[in-house]
Design a protein around this motif. Structure first.
Motif, PDB file in Angstrom:
ATOM      1  N   MET A 130       0.818  -1.208   0.000  1.00 34.91           N
ATOM      2  CA  MET A 130       0.000   0.000   0.000  1.00 34.91           C
ATOM      3  C   MET A 130       0.850   1.255   0.000  1.00 34.91           C
ATOM      4  SD  MET A 130      -3.310   0.862   2.397  1.00 34.91           S
ATOM      5  CE  MET A 130      -2.559   1.923   3.632  1.00 34.91           C
ATOM      6  N   GLY A 131       2.106   1.132   0.373  1.00 31.27           N
ATOM      7  CA  GLY A 131       3.011   2.270   0.320  1.00 31.27           C
ATOM      8  C   GLY A 131       3.211   2.796  -1.087  1.00 31.27           C
ATOM      9  N   GLY A 132       2.890   1.961  -2.092  1.00 29.03           N
ATOM     10  CA  GLY A 132       2.987   2.422  -3.465  1.00 29.03           C
ATOM     11  C   GLY A 132       2.065   3.578  -3.768  1.00 29.03           C
ATOM     12  N   ALA A 133       0.927   3.645  -3.075  1.00 27.60           N
ATOM     13  CA  ALA A 133       0.009   4.765  -3.268  1.00 27.60           C
ATOM     14  C   ALA A 133       0.668   6.067  -2.840  1.00 27.60           C
ATOM     15  CB  ALA A 133      -1.278   4.525  -2.478  1.00 27.60           C
ATOM     16  N   THR A 134       1.321   6.042  -1.686  1.00 28.06           N
ATOM     17  CA  THR A 134       2.035   7.222  -1.209  1.00 28.06           C
ATOM     18  C   THR A 134       3.195   7.557  -2.135  1.00 28.06           C
ATOM     19  OG1 THR A 134       1.452   6.645   1.070  1.00 28.06           O
ATOM     20  CG2 THR A 134       3.229   8.231   0.768  1.00 28.06           C
ATOM     21  N   LEU A 135       3.907   6.533  -2.589  1.00 31.31           N
ATOM     22  CA  LEU A 135       5.048   6.757  -3.472  1.00 31.31           C
ATOM     23  C   LEU A 135       4.615   7.449  -4.765  1.00 31.31           C
ATOM     24  CD1 LEU A 135       7.988   6.443  -4.229  1.00 31.31           C
ATOM     25  CD2 LEU A 135       7.535   4.071  -4.862  1.00 31.31           C
ATOM     26  N   ASN A 136       3.506   7.047  -5.342  1.00 29.54           N
ATOM     27  CA  ASN A 136       3.021   7.712  -6.551  1.00 29.54           C
ATOM     28  C   ASN A 136       2.766   9.196  -6.301  1.00 29.54           C
ATOM     29  OD1 ASN A 136       3.086   5.344  -8.017  1.00 29.54           O
ATOM     30  ND2 ASN A 136       0.975   5.479  -8.714  1.00 29.54           N
ATOM     31  N   ARG A 137       2.140   9.503  -5.173  1.00 27.44           N
ATOM     32  CA  ARG A 137       1.859  10.903  -4.852  1.00 27.44           C
ATOM     33  C   ARG A 137       3.146  11.698  -4.678  1.00 27.44           C
ATOM     34  NH1 ARG A 137      -2.975  12.590  -2.510  1.00 27.44           N
ATOM     35  NH2 ARG A 137      -4.734  11.573  -3.545  1.00 27.44           N
ATOM     36  N   VAL A 138       4.124  11.111  -4.010  1.00 19.02           N
ATOM     37  CA  VAL A 138       5.406  11.789  -3.813  1.00 19.02           C
ATOM     38  C   VAL A 138       6.077  12.047  -5.153  1.00 19.02           C
ATOM     39  CG1 VAL A 138       7.722  11.560  -2.832  1.00 19.02           C
ATOM     40  CG2 VAL A 138       5.728  10.855  -1.499  1.00 19.02           C
ATOM     41  N   ALA A 139       6.061  11.035  -6.013  1.00 20.65           N
ATOM     42  CA  ALA A 139       6.679  11.175  -7.336  1.00 20.65           C
ATOM     43  C   ALA A 139       5.985  12.232  -8.175  1.00 20.65           C
ATOM     44  CB  ALA A 139       6.655   9.831  -8.053  1.00 20.65           C
ATOM     45  N   ASN A 140       4.680  12.384  -8.006  1.00 21.34           N
ATOM     46  CA  ASN A 140       3.957  13.445  -8.714  1.00 21.34           C
ATOM     47  C   ASN A 140       4.367  14.832  -8.224  1.00 21.34           C
ATOM     48  OD1 ASN A 140       2.428  11.761 -10.357  1.00 21.34           O
ATOM     49  ND2 ASN A 140       0.687  11.694  -8.960  1.00 21.34           N
ATOM     50  N   GLU A 141       4.652  14.922  -6.929  1.00 19.30           N
ATOM     51  CA  GLU A 141       4.897  16.239  -6.332  1.00 19.30           C
ATOM     52  C   GLU A 141       6.351  16.695  -6.460  1.00 19.30           C
ATOM     53  OE1 GLU A 141       4.204  18.611  -2.103  1.00 19.30           O
ATOM     54  OE2 GLU A 141       3.008  16.845  -2.613  1.00 19.30           O
ATOM     55  N   VAL A 142       7.299  15.792  -6.265  1.00 16.06           N
ATOM     56  CA  VAL A 142       8.708  16.220  -6.260  1.00 16.06           C
ATOM     57  C   VAL A 142       9.558  15.315  -7.159  1.00 16.06           C
ATOM     58  CG1 VAL A 142       8.681  17.400  -4.035  1.00 16.06           C
ATOM     59  CG2 VAL A 142       9.050  14.919  -4.106  1.00 16.06           C
ATOM     60  N   PRO A 143       9.216  15.186  -8.424  1.00 16.05           N
ATOM     61  CA  PRO A 143       9.955  14.259  -9.292  1.00 16.05           C
ATOM     62  C   PRO A 143      11.427  14.594  -9.436  1.00 16.05           C
ATOM     63  CG  PRO A 143       8.567  15.710 -10.610  1.00 16.05           C
ATOM     64  CD  PRO A 143       8.169  15.911  -9.174  1.00 16.05           C
ATOM     65  N   ARG A 144      11.776  15.868  -9.400  1.00 13.09           N
ATOM     66  CA  ARG A 144      13.171  16.254  -9.608  1.00 13.09           C
ATOM     67  C   ARG A 144      14.064  15.940  -8.409  1.00 13.09           C
ATOM     68  NH1 ARG A 144      12.732  22.050 -12.868  1.00 13.09           N
ATOM     69  NH2 ARG A 144      11.529  21.234 -14.645  1.00 13.09           N
ATOM     70  N   LEU A 145      13.454  15.586  -7.290  1.00 15.82           N
ATOM     71  CA  LEU A 145      14.246  15.265  -6.108  1.00 15.82           C
ATOM     72  C   LEU A 145      14.549  13.771  -6.000  1.00 15.82           C
ATOM     73  CD1 LEU A 145      12.609  17.512  -3.352  1.00 15.82           C
ATOM     74  CD2 LEU A 145      14.493  18.031  -4.918  1.00 15.82           C
ATOM     75  N   LEU A 146      14.041  12.980  -6.938  1.00 22.92           N
ATOM     76  CA  LEU A 146      14.154  11.532  -6.830  1.00 22.92           C
ATOM     77  C   LEU A 146      15.051  10.951  -7.913  1.00 22.92           C
ATOM     78  CD1 LEU A 146      10.392  10.852  -6.076  1.00 22.92           C
ATOM     79  CD2 LEU A 146      12.290  10.618  -4.461  1.00 22.92           C
ATOM     80  N   LYS A 147      16.058  10.242  -7.485  1.00 24.43           N
ATOM     81  CA  LYS A 147      16.961   9.547  -8.411  1.00 24.43           C
ATOM     82  C   LYS A 147      16.272   8.328  -9.021  1.00 24.43           C
ATOM     83  CE  LYS A 147      21.221   6.759  -7.959  1.00 24.43           C
ATOM     84  NZ  LYS A 147      22.304   6.406  -7.004  1.00 24.43           N
ATOM     85  N   ARG A 148      15.450   7.650  -8.224  1.00 22.48           N
ATOM     86  CA  ARG A 148      14.746   6.452  -8.669  1.00 22.48           C
ATOM     87  C   ARG A 148      13.615   6.168  -7.686  1.00 22.48           C
ATOM     88  NH1 ARG A 148      15.479   2.023 -12.036  1.00 22.48           N
ATOM     89  NH2 ARG A 148      17.376   3.023 -12.826  1.00 22.48           N
ATOM     90  N   ILE A 149      12.567   5.508  -8.185  1.00 20.57           N
ATOM     91  CA  ILE A 149      11.498   5.025  -7.319  1.00 20.57           C
ATOM     92  C   ILE A 149      11.437   3.510  -7.457  1.00 20.57           C
ATOM     93  CG2 ILE A 149      10.140   7.128  -7.125  1.00 20.57           C
ATOM     94  CD1 ILE A 149       8.477   6.273  -9.486  1.00 20.57           C
ATOM     95  N   VAL A 150      11.212   2.832  -6.315  1.00 16.89           N
ATOM     96  CA  VAL A 150      11.243   1.376  -6.275  1.00 16.89           C
ATOM     97  C   VAL A 150       9.971   0.861  -5.614  1.00 16.89           C
ATOM     98  CG1 VAL A 150      12.490  -0.657  -5.460  1.00 16.89           C
ATOM     99  CG2 VAL A 150      13.762   1.406  -6.111  1.00 16.89           C
ATOM    100  N   TYR A 151       9.337  -0.101  -6.273  1.00 19.41           N
ATOM    101  CA  TYR A 151       8.114  -0.725  -5.774  1.00 19.41           C
ATOM    102  C   TYR A 151       8.416  -2.188  -5.460  1.00 19.41           C
ATOM    103  CZ  TYR A 151       5.827   3.305  -7.995  1.00 19.41           C
ATOM    104  OH  TYR A 151       5.456   4.575  -8.370  1.00 19.41           O
ATOM    105  N   SER A 152       8.237  -2.593  -4.206  1.00 20.38           N
ATOM    106  CA  SER A 152       8.367  -4.001  -3.841  1.00 20.38           C
ATOM    107  C   SER A 152       6.965  -4.585  -3.718  1.00 20.38           C
ATOM    108  CB  SER A 152       9.117  -4.164  -2.523  1.00 20.38           C
ATOM    109  OG  SER A 152      10.501  -3.994  -2.691  1.00 20.38           O
ATOM    110  N   SER A 153       6.526  -5.295  -4.766  1.00 23.53           N
ATOM    111  CA  SER A 153       5.168  -5.833  -4.795  1.00 23.53           C
ATOM    112  C   SER A 153       4.185  -4.791  -4.261  1.00 23.53           C
ATOM    113  CB  SER A 153       5.072  -7.123  -3.980  1.00 23.53           C
ATOM    114  OG  SER A 153       3.864  -7.788  -4.257  1.00 23.53           O
TER     115      SER A 153
END
Length: 316
Positions: A130-153
């Protein structure tokens, strides 16, 4: 978050490994010093706690967990009625600290951690279930601050808006998530959250939980995991729009770690989300890895996952 017993990447009950919760947004002490070390920000799934991973730290990375609203040490999830002997009547009616907590609240907490970490160097945001839901929101808001996003199932909603929508798909028909509903206690409308009695002694229910979450674990590992979970979780998050946007989320390099024995987010559903995301951004597809483990990784599965994240963090 060292292995399954540390509540690593559960779906309905996920968390990170730490005996003491990590503050979500500690104020900077003096000017930031960028040192080139990658910070791995861990975003827990449902019912989890904030924490980093000692093995990744020993390998030279920084790790920090996001303390989600309602999941802190002072949020009173572990109430007297939850202790043994349990007062089930009281437990079924006590108002939850999770009442009114939304995905916006989760995202805000995670973004604060990412912003602070980005002052120091590169950032990888890593989520389970379920943390993937939060991760998507974070990636939408601050994409330039993230080197990579990782989803574990983890849930990665792109062509459908909500996690609940994906659980209605044919690819989700083998999921055991609904079978765990009998572990719930109380009326969510009354307590303001979903409440799961992870400390039940119902042997039938415990066997079903183990089968669904971590069939390969020992009983000792399984019970240790259950006793560390927060009983309450938001009823708003599964129904929130958490789609990744092509012009923000879609610009970040991303990795999906498939759990091939997952009984909560079946492999077919994981692949469905990967395919939907790749169709949305054909120029930036998922890097896909696979680990032969259940929703909550066993010891070997967690070690394999750590190796993957370590390798991703070392890339320049």
């Amino acid at each position: 978050m060292t292995k399954m017993t540390r509540r690593g990447v559960l779906g309905i009950a996920a968390g990170a490994a730490a005996a003491v919760a990590t503050p979500s947004a500690a104020p900077a002490q003096g000017p930031p010093r960028r040192d080139g070390v990658t910070t791995i920000v861990l975003i827990t799934g449902a019912n989890g706690s904030a924490g980093g991973d000692p093995e990744l730290t020993l390998r030279g990375h920084r790790t920090v967990g996001v303390e989600l609203p309602g999941h802190g040490l002072r949020d009173a999830q572990f109430r007297r009625s939850y202790q043994a002997p349990q007062n089930l009547a009281r437990l079924a009616t006590e108002r939850s600290p999770m009442a009114g907590v939304t995905l916006d609240d989760y995202a805000e907490a995670a973004v604060r951690v990412v912003r602070r970490a980005a002052e120091l160097g590169p950032v990888i945001a890593w989520a389970g279930s379920m943390g993937g839901a939060t991760l998507n929101r974070v990636a939408n808001e601050v994409p330039r601050l993230l080197k990579r996003i990782v989803y574990s199932s983890a849930f990665c909603c792109v062509d459908l808006p909500r996690m609940a929508d994906y659980l209605q798909l044919p690819e989700a028909r083998e999921s055991m998530i609904l079978e765990l509903g009998s572990a719930g206690i109380g009326d969510p409308a009354v307590i303001g959250a979903s409440r799961t009695n992870f400390r039940t002694n119902d042997l039938t229910m415990l066997a079903k939980m183990k089968q669904a979450l971590c069939a390969d674990a020992t009983d000792a590992e399984f019970l240790a995991m259950l006793n560390g979970m927060h009983p309450d979780e938001s009823i708003e998050v599964p129904l929130a729009d958490t789609r990744g946007h092509v012009d923000t989320w879609g610009t970040i390099p991303r990795t999906f770690i498939r759990h091939t024995r997952d009984r909560i987010i079946p492999l077919a559903l994981q692949d469905r989300m990967i395919a939907g995301a790749d169709r949305a951004t054909p120029h930036n597809k998922f890097e896909v890895r696979s680990v032969a483990t259940s929703h909550a990784p066993d010891v070997e599965g967690w070690a394999a996952t750590i190796n993957i994240v370590d390798e991703l963090a070392r890339r320049r």
